[in-house]
Design a protein around this motif. Structure first.
Motif, short mmCIF file in Angstrom:
data_model
loop_
_atom_site.label_atom_id
_atom_site.label_comp_id
_atom_site.label_asym_id
_atom_site.label_seq_id
_atom_site.Cartn_x
_atom_site.Cartn_y
_atom_site.Cartn_z
N TYR A 34 0.84 -1.21 0.00
CA TYR A 34 0.00 0.00 0.00
C TYR A 34 0.87 1.25 0.00
N TYR A 66 -5.20 -2.78 -0.83
CA TYR A 66 -4.15 -3.32 0.04
C TYR A 66 -4.34 -2.83 1.47
N TYR A 67 -4.75 -1.59 1.62
CA TYR A 67 -5.06 -1.06 2.95
C TYR A 67 -6.18 -1.89 3.58
#
Length: 403
Positions: free
Chosen positions: A129, A144-145
């Motif tokens: 991220y 991704y977070y």
């Protein structure tokens, strides 16, 4: 460690290369875990003493030697995991795309046993991220977070949750109209850290750095000086100060911002602070040298050295990646800051003592021409209505900064 401390600085580069060359023959070591504890310490010491250009070579020498073993075998050693994480941080801090191959290979391996490896996986998703925030759309980056935060929620990973909140705030740092999102993320992360700080001491420096940045954004300058003192003291004496090069680079830059934006520091001290920021930034070899040149440009304006001011703005722009939305916002901050300074000079001096210069960045020459072509009324209206696009600004919002 005592031996490392006794080596003169001038001989350390040769020393490190020779030691790592010997240690790359890992087959001679019976305890692989202890082996990686040793090489990790040596490589990290090289980074903090001599910079990432040296440490990346050392890390890579060991990594390339050990990568002949399968990823499954490598990942069974806890100190190998620390080693490869530290190596990845070097690559990440210098924006080296090779880091993605390492992250993705590790994720494929660790996903085979999620219940055992969820902590590492949460961290790896966070690092991807961070890497992608400069180059991908908000929706893609935040996948991704979300993956990292989902693992944080499932397994109560409070420390990783804080890091994700800090990094999400970083994503919004230079996005117009996202100031509230930025402050909300950082405030929430700091609040969670303070509620659990006894068990999360390894995040002390991260949290102090974010508090400094937050108070600069909120213009609470009276709090910043104390926070800077605490942060520098922790880098010197704190338990979790292993990444001292990174934090010295960041803290001296923030101290420079504080000195300029608050007006509470004399110009000589600001000059010395920015010099230190440049020193550590060059050792770190990161992509943020444009921030240092912006500080130098602002300092030159205060010193009335206007030719140097234009040169420093030009250097800052030349160090920024083009054709990238994230960096486009930063370019706009620097160009806006340069243009308003030129406008203020013309308004005060009635005419500019400098003209277009072929050695300057083309965009700065365009701004010089733009200001020169304004009549008195147009110029005063421009100065009156100008607002920086930066989320880090003084009360007038005419003096914008980069963190």
């Amino acid at each position: 460690e005592p031996l490392l401390m006794q080596v003169p600085y001038a001989l350390k580069k040769y020393f490190y290369y020779k030691v790592i060359e010997y240690l790359s023959f890992f087959e001679d070591f019976s305890d692989i875990n202890q082996y990686f504890a040793i090489v990790s310490k040596i490589c990290l010491d090289a980074k903090n003493e001599m910079g990432t250009d040296i440490s990346k070579i050392l890390y890579k020498k060991i990594y390339d030697a050990f990568v002949v073993k399968s990823i499954k075998e490598r990942e069974q050693y806890p100190f190998y995991q620390k080693f490869v994480y530290d190596y990845s941080e070097d690559l990440l801090q210098t924006n080296d795309s090779c880091v993605l191959q390492i992250y993705n290979e590790r994720i494929r391996c660790l996903n085979r046993n999620l219940k055992k490896n969820y902590i590492l996986l949460a961290r790896l998703y966070n690092r991807i991220y961070v890497y992608y925030k400069h180059s991908k759309s908000e929706d893609l980056v935040h996948q991704y977070y979300k993956k990292s935060m989902d693992l944080c929620g499932t397994y109560q990973l409070i420390g990783m949750q804080i890091e994700n909140l800090f990094d999400k705030g970083n994503y919004y740092l230079y996005v117009q109209n996202k100031r509230r999102n930025l402050i909300s993320c950082w405030l929430k992360g700091i609040k969670i850290f303070k509620a659990h700080k006894n068990s999360l001491k390894y995040l002390t420096l991260n949290s102090l750095k974010k508090e400094i940045e937050l108070e600069l954004i909120r213009r609470n300058y009276n709090k910043v000086n104390k926070l800077l003192t605490d942060a520098f003291d922790y880098v010197e004496n704190g338990e979790y100060n292993q990444q001292s090069l990174f934090f010295y680079s960041s803290l001296y830059s923030l101290k420079g911002v504080y000195g300029l934006i608050s007006g509470q520091t004399d110009l000589k001290e600001i000059q010395e602070t920015i010099n230190m920021a440049e020193k550590y930034s060059s050792l770190l070899n990161n992509q943020k040298i444009y921030m240092i040149y912006l500080l130098y440009a602002k300092l030159a304006f205060k010193k009335k050295d206007y030719e140097d001011m234009l040169c420093k703005y030009s250097y800052a722009l030349q160090k920024i990646e083009k054709d990238n939305a994230y960096y486009a916002n930063i370019r706009n901050i620097i160009l806006g800051d340069c243009t308003i300074k030129i406008g203020m000079l013309k308004n005060d001096l009635k005419e500019l003592s400098f003209i277009q210069n072929q050695t300057l960045d083309a965009e700065i020459n365009q701004k010089l021409e733009f200001i020169n072509n304004l009549n008195i009324t147009e110029l005063r209206n421009y100065i009156l209505n100008f607002k920086t696009v930066s989320n880090i600004a003084d009360k007038s919002r005419k003096d914008g900064y980069i963190l």
